[in-house]
Design a protein around this motif. Structure first.
Motif, PDB file in Angstrom:
ATOM      1  N   GLU A   1      64.155  74.699  73.345  1.00  0.00           N
ATOM      2  CA  GLU A   1      64.899  73.570  72.596  1.00  0.00           C
ATOM      3  C   GLU A   1      65.305  73.924  71.101  1.00  0.00           C
ATOM      4  O   GLU A   1      66.453  73.846  70.723  1.00  0.00           O
ATOM      5  CB  GLU A   1      64.061  72.455  72.516  1.00  0.00           C
TER       6      GLU A   1
ATOM      7  N   MET B   1      67.753  70.067  75.879  1.00  0.00           N
ATOM      8  CA  MET B   1      67.288  68.826  75.807  1.00  0.00           C
ATOM      9  C   MET B   1      67.791  68.040  74.542  1.00  0.00           C
ATOM     10  O   MET B   1      68.290  68.743  73.696  1.00  0.00           O
ATOM     11  CB  MET B   1      65.576  69.450  74.972  1.00  0.00           C
TER      12      MET B   1
ATOM     13  N   MET C   1      69.497  74.000  79.766  1.00  0.00           N
ATOM     14  CA  MET C   1      68.132  73.765  80.278  1.00  0.00           C
ATOM     15  C   MET C   1      67.803  74.554  81.510  1.00  0.00           C
ATOM     16  O   MET C   1      66.719  74.930  81.388  1.00  0.00           O
ATOM     17  CB  MET C   1      68.321  72.354  81.010  1.00  0.00           C
TER      18      MET C   1
ATOM     19  N   VAL D   1      66.264  65.954  84.610  1.00  0.00           N
ATOM     20  CA  VAL D   1      66.887  65.787  83.164  1.00  0.00           C
ATOM     21  C   VAL D   1      68.135  64.996  83.015  1.00  0.00           C
ATOM     22  O   VAL D   1      69.112  65.352  83.700  1.00  0.00           O
ATOM     23  CB  VAL D   1      67.087  67.295  82.336  1.00  0.00           C
TER      24      VAL D   1
END
Length: 294
Positions: A258, A1, A264, A226
């Protein structure tokens, strides 16, 4: 993130804008369980279980609000209340484990515009650069048009990262504001966008500045995008006892990944696994940290 500001001493704030006091009837055991509820509070409970000192914030008032706070504090989570002139939403659930769950709710909280100004002032005053603000669940009604969009934009300018897990008008304003993270289930995505199919919905949920969108698919796992990269993560095959709160556990796992600095794909796989664990083994806030392991 990708996150805003510095992460040194960053705090996680979980906002429940439409809390509920729930009474659950379990058909098999014949137990009646009363509890403080609301998606933001559930996320904070699960993070607390994993050792993340999240702060749960609700807006409510009156005697019913005090009863909710008493139940919430028993869980050991730090809970703050923004006092507003509004009652407490009530909920009742009939649970037949592994068969069905039927929920009934009273009307959403209604908060007057002048009280929404009080809510805004609380967040502008308390959130600092590097903090993570999680808004989860439906919203109390009565907010002026653009209220959520403007608050999200102003907080992000301060260096606050924003994750919104909601539906309908609140989620649309979050997309318009370019919230860092958008998260919902497929039904909520289709309701919010007016489109059918997860791929079409995700494209419509990416705002200007949005890092990622996560759409959960129940027993089929989750789909995420993402920064233009797509992730399709299956859920473990399990026999579901009660799916309540599984989506909140997924949200908590996204935040946990995160904070830990995970890649991810690792975060998404851990989130899908933890959500499934919740549905078959444990109640909200009780999913063990080992469920996040590969």
């Amino acid at each position: 993130m990708l996150t805003r500001g510095t992460r040194v001493r960053a705090r996680v704030w979980c906002f429940t804008p439409n809390p509920v006091f729930e009474t659950k009837f379990e058909s098999r055991s014949r137990r009646v369980v009363s509890s403080a509820g609301g998606k933001g509070y559930n996320v904070a409970r699960q993070l607390h279980c994993w050792g993340v000192p999240a702060i749960s914030v609700v807006c409510n008032g009156g005697t019913e609000g005090k009863v909710w706070m008493c139940h919430a504090k028993k869980e050991g989570v730090k809970v703050l209340r923004i006092p507003v002139r509004a009652g407490m939403r009530q909920g009742w659930a009939l649970l037949r484990e592994g068969v069905e769950r039927i929920d009934f709710f009273t009307e959403d909280l209604k908060i007057a515009p002048r009280e929404w100004r009080k809510v805004r002032e609380f967040w502008i005053r308390n959130l600092k650069e590097g903090d993570l603000w999680v808004v989860a669940g439906s919203s109390a009604t009565g907010w002026p048009k653009g209220w959520w969009k403007n608050l999200i934009s102003d907080l992000q300018k301060k260096g606050v990262s924003v994750l919104v897990d909601s539906r309908g008008a609140l989620l649309r304003e979050a997309v318009e504001a370019g919230a860092d993270w958008i998260k919902c289930n497929l039904d909520e995505a289709e309701q919010t966008t007016g489109l059918k199919g997860v791929d079409r919905c995700i494209r419509s949920l990416v705002g200007d500045g949005t890092t990622g969108v996560v759409v959960t698919l129940g027993k089929d796992g989750l789909l995420a995008e993402v920064n233009g990269s797509k992730f399709s993560i299956p859920a473990p095959k399990v026999k579901v006892k009660d799916p309540t709160g599984a989506g909140d556990v997924v949200t908590a796992a996204l935040i946990y990944g995160e904070i830990r600095g995970w890649e991810m794909e690792k975060t998404f796989r851990a989130a899908a696994k933890a959500g499934s664990w919740n549905a078959v083994n444990r109640g909200i806030g009780e999913v063990p940290k080992r469920s996040l392991r590969d």
